[in-house]
Design a protein around this motif. Structure first.
Motif, short mmCIF file in Angstrom:
data_model
loop_
_atom_site.label_atom_id
_atom_site.label_comp_id
_atom_site.label_asym_id
_atom_site.label_seq_id
_atom_site.Cartn_x
_atom_site.Cartn_y
_atom_site.Cartn_z
N PRO A 256 31.38 42.95 47.64
CA PRO A 256 31.79 44.24 48.22
C PRO A 256 32.64 44.07 49.48
N GLU A 257 32.33 43.05 50.30
CA GLU A 257 33.08 42.82 51.55
C GLU A 257 34.22 41.82 51.37
N GLY A 258 34.54 41.45 50.13
CA GLY A 258 35.59 40.48 49.86
C GLY A 258 36.95 40.93 50.36
N LYS A 259 37.76 39.99 50.77
CA LYS A 259 39.08 40.29 51.35
C LYS A 259 40.05 40.90 50.34
N LEU A 260 39.84 40.61 49.05
CA LEU A 260 40.72 41.12 47.98
C LEU A 260 39.86 41.41 46.75
N THR A 261 38.80 42.17 46.98
CA THR A 261 37.78 42.34 45.95
C THR A 261 38.20 43.29 44.83
N CYS A 262 37.78 42.95 43.62
CA CYS A 262 37.93 43.88 42.51
C CYS A 262 36.69 44.74 42.40
N GLY A 263 35.72 44.52 43.28
CA GLY A 263 34.58 45.40 43.43
C GLY A 263 33.61 45.41 42.27
N GLU A 264 33.07 46.60 41.98
CA GLU A 264 32.03 46.73 40.96
C GLU A 264 32.41 46.15 39.60
N PRO A 265 33.63 46.33 39.12
CA PRO A 265 33.93 45.72 37.82
C PRO A 265 33.67 44.21 37.82
N GLY A 266 34.05 43.51 38.88
CA GLY A 266 33.80 42.08 38.97
C GLY A 266 32.33 41.75 39.16
N GLN A 267 31.63 42.58 39.93
CA GLN A 267 30.21 42.37 40.16
C GLN A 267 29.41 42.58 38.87
N ASN A 268 29.86 43.50 38.04
CA ASN A 268 29.14 43.84 36.81
C ASN A 268 29.16 42.73 35.76
N ILE A 269 30.03 41.75 35.90
CA ILE A 269 30.07 40.65 34.93
C ILE A 269 29.29 39.43 35.39
N GLU A 270 28.67 39.52 36.56
CA GLU A 270 27.95 38.38 37.13
C GLU A 270 26.94 37.78 36.17
N GLY A 271 26.13 38.61 35.53
CA GLY A 271 25.11 38.11 34.61
C GLY A 271 25.70 37.38 33.42
N GLN B 185 24.97 34.81 41.64
CA GLN B 185 24.21 33.85 40.84
C GLN B 185 25.02 32.60 40.52
N VAL B 186 26.34 32.71 40.49
CA VAL B 186 27.17 31.52 40.22
C VAL B 186 27.08 30.56 41.40
N GLN B 187 27.08 31.09 42.63
CA GLN B 187 26.90 30.24 43.81
C GLN B 187 25.50 29.63 43.81
N THR B 188 24.50 30.40 43.40
CA THR B 188 23.14 29.87 43.30
C THR B 188 23.09 28.71 42.32
N PHE B 189 23.79 28.83 41.19
CA PHE B 189 23.88 27.75 40.20
C PHE B 189 24.44 26.49 40.86
N HIS C 142 36.16 35.60 27.06
CA HIS C 142 34.89 36.33 27.01
C HIS C 142 35.10 37.69 27.68
N GLU C 143 35.33 38.70 26.85
CA GLU C 143 35.71 40.04 27.31
C GLU C 143 34.73 40.61 28.33
N ASP C 144 33.45 40.35 28.15
CA ASP C 144 32.45 40.89 29.07
C ASP C 144 32.15 39.93 30.22
N ALA C 145 33.02 38.92 30.41
CA ALA C 145 32.88 37.98 31.53
C ALA C 145 34.22 37.79 32.25
N VAL C 146 35.13 38.74 32.05
CA VAL C 146 36.39 38.80 32.81
C VAL C 146 36.55 40.22 33.31
N GLN C 147 37.25 40.36 34.45
CA GLN C 147 37.45 41.70 35.00
C GLN C 147 38.62 41.67 35.99
N SER C 148 39.06 42.87 36.40
CA SER C 148 40.24 42.99 37.26
C SER C 148 40.12 44.14 38.24
N PHE C 149 41.11 44.22 39.14
CA PHE C 149 41.27 45.35 40.06
C PHE C 149 41.71 46.59 39.31
#
Length: 186
Positions: free
Chosen positions: A17-32, A84-88, A156-163
């Motif tokens: 959410p605080e990213g300098k060039l964030t795509c926001g929720e769409p990008g966060q929603n593919i985390e899992g 979770q990717v950083q946790t990995f 992987h359509e449900d593991a890519v996202q954009s602004f």
């Protein structure tokens, strides 16, 4: 056919959410899904490449300087993987397995200015799976370069996202219809 996963730019600056060039929720929603695919490749000891955007602060020569606000600056937490990717990555500790690789990239494509193609060839990899952000920028440019180098592609359509929702949808169609990529969900 040997396969590899490329995790592209799934960083705090592009996703948090605080990213300098964030795509926001769409990008966060593919985390899992990104994490699930990453874990699957890791458990099968298939090659995994983290292709991570890097910039130097106030670089007057980089073409993105005029296009975007400063992001993914070397040495900042903005370059850490998101959630979770950083946790990995942290669970791996200092001794990464031989099948996991980190590539700094300074252009949209993970191939430009990196040893990616050579590393894939050395390992006999012919099929690439792409996940991360942004679908219509770094994923797209990496996919086009991979296609031009003769690699088979799975996006992987449900593991890519954009602004940009329209750009995301357009890129998915381009992968399928112009690059012959297998666009999958789940």
């Amino acid at each position: 056919m040997r396969e590899a996963l490329i995790v592209i730019d799934y960083t705090n600056d592009f996703v948090a959410p605080e990213g300098k060039l964030t795509c926001g929720e769409p990008g966060q929603n593919i985390e899992g899904m990104v994490t699930s695919i990453l874990e699957q490749f890791h458990q099968q000891e298939k090659e995994i490449f983290f292709a991570v955007d890097v910039h130097d602060e106030n670089d007057p020569y980089h073409p993105e300087t005029e296009l975007f606000p400063p992001h993914n600056i070397r040495g900042t937490s903005g370059r850490d993987q998101y959630g979770q990717v950083q946790t990995f990555i942290e669970k791996l500790g200092a001794e990464w397995p031989d099948h996991i690789h980190w590539l700094d990239k300074t252009r949209y494509s993970a191939f430009t200015g990196t040893p990616l193609e050579l590393q894939l060839q050395e390992r006999g990899i012919t099929h690439l799976h792409l996940v991360g952000v942004c679908t219509d920028i770094c994923i797209l440019h990496t996919a086009v370069d991979a296609y031009n180098r003769g690699f088979t592609l799975t996006i992987h359509e449900d593991a890519v996202q954009s602004f940009n929702a329209d750009g995301h949808t357009w890129a998915l169609g381009h992968f399928k219809h112009c690059l012959g990529a297998n666009v999958v969900t789940g």
